[in-house]
Design a protein around this motif. Structure first.
Motif, PDB file in Angstrom:
ATOM      1  N   ILE A  93       0.879  -1.163   0.000  1.00 18.24           N
ATOM      2  CA  ILE A  93       0.000   0.000   0.000  1.00 18.24           C
ATOM      3  C   ILE A  93       0.917   1.214   0.000  1.00 18.24           C
ATOM      4  N   ASN A  94       0.873   1.962  -1.066  1.00 22.33           N
ATOM      5  CA  ASN A  94       1.740   3.135  -1.185  1.00 22.33           C
ATOM      6  C   ASN A  94       0.926   4.396  -0.959  1.00 22.33           C
ATOM      7  N   HIS A  95       1.052   4.953   0.230  1.00 24.80           N
ATOM      8  CA  HIS A  95       0.408   6.217   0.562  1.00 24.80           C
ATOM      9  C   HIS A  95       1.337   7.320   0.045  1.00 24.80           C
ATOM     10  N   PRO A  96       0.871   8.130  -0.906  1.00 29.82           N
ATOM     11  CA  PRO A  96       1.772   9.105  -1.520  1.00 29.82           C
ATOM     12  C   PRO A  96       2.101  10.326  -0.659  1.00 29.82           C
ATOM     13  N   GLY A  97       1.356  10.580   0.383  1.00 32.05           N
ATOM     14  CA  GLY A  97       1.592  11.769   1.208  1.00 32.05           C
ATOM     15  C   GLY A  97       2.889  11.669   1.986  1.00 32.05           C
ATOM     16  N   ASN A  98       3.329  12.819   2.482  1.00 28.84           N
ATOM     17  CA  ASN A  98       4.580  12.840   3.233  1.00 28.84           C
ATOM     18  C   ASN A  98       4.365  12.716   4.742  1.00 28.84           C
ATOM     19  N   GLY A  99       3.132  12.650   5.176  1.00 29.88           N
ATOM     20  CA  GLY A  99       2.851  12.528   6.603  1.00 29.88           C
ATOM     21  C   GLY A  99       2.905  11.082   7.061  1.00 29.88           C
ATOM     22  N   PRO A 100       2.784  10.865   8.372  1.00 29.11           N
ATOM     23  CA  PRO A 100       2.807   9.503   8.898  1.00 29.11           C
ATOM     24  C   PRO A 100       1.536   8.742   8.517  1.00 29.11           C
ATOM     25  N   VAL A 101       1.641   7.429   8.518  1.00 26.39           N
ATOM     26  CA  VAL A 101       0.493   6.561   8.273  1.00 26.39           C
ATOM     27  C   VAL A 101       0.111   5.928   9.604  1.00 26.39           C
ATOM     28  N   LEU A 102      -1.113   6.207  10.041  1.00 23.14           N
ATOM     29  CA  LEU A 102      -1.621   5.637  11.280  1.00 23.14           C
ATOM     30  C   LEU A 102      -2.400   4.371  10.940  1.00 23.14           C
ATOM     31  N   THR A 103      -2.109   3.291  11.644  1.00 19.86           N
ATOM     32  CA  THR A 103      -2.806   2.027  11.452  1.00 19.86           C
ATOM     33  C   THR A 103      -3.631   1.716  12.685  1.00 19.86           C
ATOM     34  N   LEU A 104      -4.902   1.375  12.457  1.00 21.10           N
ATOM     35  CA  LEU A 104      -5.807   0.978  13.531  1.00 21.10           C
ATOM     36  C   LEU A 104      -6.283  -0.441  13.235  1.00 21.10           C
ATOM     37  N   PRO A 105      -5.869  -1.428  14.025  1.00 19.39           N
ATOM     38  CA  PRO A 105      -6.361  -2.784  13.803  1.00 19.39           C
ATOM     39  C   PRO A 105      -7.758  -2.962  14.408  1.00 19.39           C
ATOM     40  N   LEU A 106      -8.596  -3.687  13.688  1.00 16.07           N
ATOM     41  CA  LEU A 106      -9.933  -4.036  14.174  1.00 16.07           C
ATOM     42  C   LEU A 106     -10.045  -5.548  14.156  1.00 16.07           C
ATOM     43  N   GLU A 107     -10.374  -6.108  15.281  1.00 14.52           N
ATOM     44  CA  GLU A 107     -10.457  -7.555  15.379  1.00 14.52           C
ATOM     45  C   GLU A 107     -11.914  -7.992  15.358  1.00 14.52           C
ATOM     46  N   LEU A 108     -12.234  -8.850  14.404  1.00 14.99           N
ATOM     47  CA  LEU A 108     -13.533  -9.502  14.340  1.00 14.99           C
ATOM     48  C   LEU A 108     -13.341 -10.910  14.902  1.00 14.99           C
ATOM     49  N   ASP A 109     -14.411 -11.621  15.177  1.00 13.61           N
ATOM     50  CA  ASP A 109     -14.259 -12.997  15.649  1.00 13.61           C
ATOM     51  C   ASP A 109     -13.559 -13.869  14.601  1.00 13.61           C
ATOM     52  N   GLN A 110     -13.702 -13.513  13.323  1.00 12.65           N
ATOM     53  CA  GLN A 110     -13.179 -14.338  12.245  1.00 12.65           C
ATOM     54  C   GLN A 110     -11.897 -13.802  11.613  1.00 12.65           C
ATOM     55  N   GLY A 111     -11.267 -12.815  12.141  1.00 15.00           N
ATOM     56  CA  GLY A 111     -10.045 -12.280  11.548  1.00 15.00           C
ATOM     57  C   GLY A 111      -9.935 -10.795  11.802  1.00 15.00           C
ATOM     58  N   LYS A 112      -9.005 -10.162  11.125  1.00 16.15           N
ATOM     59  CA  LYS A 112      -8.755  -8.741  11.363  1.00 16.15           C
ATOM     60  C   LYS A 112      -8.932  -7.906  10.106  1.00 16.15           C
ATOM     61  N   MET A 113      -9.229  -6.645  10.373  1.00 21.43           N
ATOM     62  CA  MET A 113      -9.234  -5.585   9.368  1.00 21.43           C
ATOM     63  C   MET A 113      -8.265  -4.528   9.879  1.00 21.43           C
ATOM     64  N   TYR A 114      -7.701  -3.774   8.972  1.00 20.48           N
ATOM     65  CA  TYR A 114      -6.782  -2.702   9.359  1.00 20.48           C
ATOM     66  C   TYR A 114      -7.160  -1.429   8.623  1.00 20.48           C
ATOM     67  N   ILE A 115      -7.356  -0.354   9.374  1.00 19.10           N
ATOM     68  CA  ILE A 115      -7.600   0.953   8.791  1.00 19.10           C
ATOM     69  C   ILE A 115      -6.254   1.680   8.771  1.00 19.10           C
ATOM     70  N   GLU A 116      -5.908   2.226   7.621  1.00 24.08           N
ATOM     71  CA  GLU A 116      -4.700   3.050   7.516  1.00 24.08           C
ATOM     72  C   GLU A 116      -5.115   4.425   7.014  1.00 24.08           C
ATOM     73  N   VAL A 117      -4.655   5.448   7.697  1.00 23.19           N
ATOM     74  CA  VAL A 117      -4.967   6.818   7.293  1.00 23.19           C
ATOM     75  C   VAL A 117      -3.669   7.603   7.211  1.00 23.19           C
ATOM     76  N   ASN A 118      -3.522   8.306   6.106  1.00 19.34           N
ATOM     77  CA  ASN A 118      -2.382   9.188   5.885  1.00 19.34           C
ATOM     78  C   ASN A 118      -2.940  10.546   5.506  1.00 19.34           C
ATOM     79  N   LEU A 119      -2.662  11.569   6.318  1.00 15.91           N
ATOM     80  CA  LEU A 119      -3.147  12.906   6.014  1.00 15.91           C
ATOM     81  C   LEU A 119      -2.020  13.901   6.193  1.00 15.91           C
ATOM     82  N   SER A 120      -1.989  14.872   5.307  1.00 14.91           N
ATOM     83  CA  SER A 120      -1.018  15.955   5.437  1.00 14.91           C
ATOM     84  C   SER A 120      -1.714  17.257   5.076  1.00 14.91           C
TER      85      SER A 120
END
Length: 154
Positions: free
Chosen positions: A126-153
């Motif tokens: 996943i190539n976030h083109p911005g120059n700011g940091p990428v914050l990752t928030l893991p979300l756990e479901l009973d059947q596996g995980k999802m990950y939210i990534e946000v990059n804002l500048s």
């Protein structure tokens, strides 16, 4: 990174999984992402642009999580990821962005969104083109995980 901008994405993701898939998610510890490697097999990716901020949002699904969400939302069980599962990942990403955009708009933020791009494979980047940091928030479901990534500048 401004928590007032990040929280609407988290809230929208939790709402989509709760209302559309009838699934509860447990939020893990946020972290700054290092590298470009995705944490799952399928990622929905959207670019955001507004007068004050530019950035990207990615929602990555582990295979088991996406298959479980698919079954809950569409009532059909899949054993492998197919085009319909990939379409659903894009649609979920779109719903999350729409929900976040609505929340941000009520706080005075204005964003335009692109259509979701789907990235697949294990591994994929996943190539976030911005120059700011990428914050990752893991979300756990009973059947596996999802990950939210946000990059804002600014």
């Amino acid at each position: 990174m401004d928590v007032g901008i990040i929280n609407p994405f988290l809230e929208a993701t939790l709402e989509v999984t709760r209302t559309m898939a009838n699934m509860e998610s447990r939020v893990g510890k946020p972290a700054l992402k290092k590298g470009n490697q995705a944490n799952g097999e399928v990622t929905g990716f959207i670019a955001l642009s507004g007068p004050a901020h530019k950035g990207t949002l990615a929602i990555t699904f582990e295979k088991e999580a996406l298959l479980a969400v698919y079954e809950r939302m569409l009532g059909e069980k899949l054993s492998e990821l197919d085009d319909s599962a990939l379409d659903l990942a894009g649609e979920i990403t779109n719903m999350v962005c729409g929900g976040a955009k609505q929340r941000l708009s009520s706080s005075g933020y204005d964003f335009d969104l692109t259509r979701p791009t789907i990235l697949t494979g294990k591994p994929h980047e996943i190539n976030h083109p911005g120059n700011g940091p990428v914050l990752t928030l893991p979300l756990e479901l009973d059947q596996g995980k999802m990950y939210i990534e946000v990059n804002l500048s600014r």
